[in-house]
Design a protein around this motif. Structure first.
Motif, PDB file in Angstrom:
ATOM      1  N   ALA A   4       0.832  -1.206   0.000  1.00  0.00           N
ATOM      2  CA  ALA A   4       0.000   0.000   0.000  1.00  0.00           C
ATOM      3  C   ALA A   4       0.862   1.250   0.000  1.00  0.00           C
ATOM      4  CB  ALA A   4      -0.932  -0.003   1.219  1.00  0.00           C
ATOM      5  N   ALA A  44       2.484   1.753  -3.409  1.00  0.00           N
ATOM      6  CA  ALA A  44       1.515   2.289  -4.374  1.00  0.00           C
ATOM      7  C   ALA A  44       1.345   3.797  -4.175  1.00  0.00           C
ATOM      8  CB  ALA A  44       0.170   1.579  -4.228  1.00  0.00           C
ATOM      9  N   LEU A  45       1.247   4.213  -2.944  1.00  0.00           N
ATOM     10  CA  LEU A  45       1.097   5.643  -2.660  1.00  0.00           C
ATOM     11  C   LEU A  45       2.346   6.418  -3.076  1.00  0.00           C
ATOM     12  CD1 LEU A  45      -0.673   5.501   0.819  1.00  0.00           C
ATOM     13  CD2 LEU A  45      -1.687   6.151  -1.377  1.00  0.00           C
ATOM     14  N   ARG A  52      -0.104   6.054  -7.080  1.00  0.00           N
ATOM     15  CA  ARG A  52      -1.303   5.263  -7.367  1.00  0.00           C
ATOM     16  C   ARG A  52      -2.204   5.239  -6.137  1.00  0.00           C
ATOM     17  NH1 ARG A  52      -0.219  -0.064  -7.769  1.00  0.00           N
ATOM     18  NH2 ARG A  52       1.873   0.091  -6.904  1.00  0.00           N
ATOM     19  N   GLU A  53      -3.475   4.959  -6.380  1.00  0.00           N
ATOM     20  CA  GLU A  53      -4.411   4.792  -5.267  1.00  0.00           C
ATOM     21  C   GLU A  53      -4.150   3.436  -4.609  1.00  0.00           C
ATOM     22  OE1 GLU A  53      -8.426   5.313  -6.503  1.00  0.00           O
ATOM     23  OE2 GLU A  53      -8.147   7.420  -6.968  1.00  0.00           O
ATOM     24  N   ALA A  54      -4.396   3.359  -3.345  1.00  0.00           N
ATOM     25  CA  ALA A  54      -4.158   2.115  -2.609  1.00  0.00           C
ATOM     26  C   ALA A  54      -5.400   1.686  -1.844  1.00  0.00           C
ATOM     27  CB  ALA A  54      -2.976   2.298  -1.668  1.00  0.00           C
ATOM     28  N   HIS A  55      -6.575   1.922  -2.428  1.00  0.00           N
ATOM     29  CA  HIS A  55      -7.819   1.587  -1.727  1.00  0.00           C
ATOM     30  C   HIS A  55      -7.934   0.085  -1.464  1.00  0.00           C
ATOM     31  CE1 HIS A  55      -9.311   5.642  -2.012  1.00  0.00           C
ATOM     32  NE2 HIS A  55      -9.128   5.647  -3.322  1.00  0.00           N
ATOM     33  N   GLU A  59      -5.575  -2.178  -1.274  1.00  0.00           N
ATOM     34  CA  GLU A  59      -4.583  -2.581  -0.278  1.00  0.00           C
ATOM     35  C   GLU A  59      -5.004  -2.164   1.124  1.00  0.00           C
ATOM     36  OE1 GLU A  59      -3.938  -1.088  -3.149  1.00  0.00           O
ATOM     37  OE2 GLU A  59      -2.252  -2.057  -4.146  1.00  0.00           O
ATOM     38  N   LEU A  69     -14.112  -2.739  -5.603  1.00  0.00           N
ATOM     39  CA  LEU A  69     -12.926  -2.249  -6.307  1.00  0.00           C
ATOM     40  C   LEU A  69     -12.483  -3.223  -7.404  1.00  0.00           C
ATOM     41  CD1 LEU A  69     -10.858  -0.769  -3.369  1.00  0.00           C
ATOM     42  CD2 LEU A  69     -11.800   0.490  -5.287  1.00  0.00           C
ATOM     43  N   HIS A 116     -12.506  -2.410 -11.534  1.00  0.00           N
ATOM     44  CA  HIS A 116     -11.276  -2.412 -12.322  1.00  0.00           C
ATOM     45  C   HIS A 116     -11.269  -3.468 -13.422  1.00  0.00           C
ATOM     46  CE1 HIS A 116      -9.278   0.698 -10.106  1.00  0.00           C
ATOM     47  NE2 HIS A 116      -9.513   0.081  -8.960  1.00  0.00           N
TER      48      HIS A 116
END
Length: 79
Positions: A5, A8-9, A13-16, A18, A74, A78
């Motif tokens: 996570a 990704a941040l 990138r978004e880490a929703h 994770e 999510l 995707h």
């Protein structure tokens, strides 16, 4: 999971997903720990007003299902 996570941040990138997965892991772990506490303390652990009873109620009120729902939404979004 936490490192994924954070990576990704760091990459912007978004880490929703994770974050949902980390929170699910914590909720499930908390339940296992509280279940063990109830086994150790017996019926006293379930007595109204007891701290174990209070925490168990909080964990069992949909925390894991909320996280699973978020992960599923999510993943569906995707694909």
């Amino acid at each position: 999971m936490t490192y994924a996570a954070l990576a990704a941040l760091d990459e912007g990138r978004e880490a929703h997903a994770e974050a949902f997965m980390c929170k699910l892991f914590v909720a499930e772990s908390a339940f296992l720990i509280l279940d063990e506490a109830v086994q150790i303390h017996g019926k006293e652990g379930l007595t109204q007003g007891n701290e174990i009873e209070y925490l168990l109620f909080r964990v069992l009120t949909g925390t894991s299902e909320f996280q699973r729902d978020g992960i599923a939404k999510l993943l569906a979004f995707h694909h």
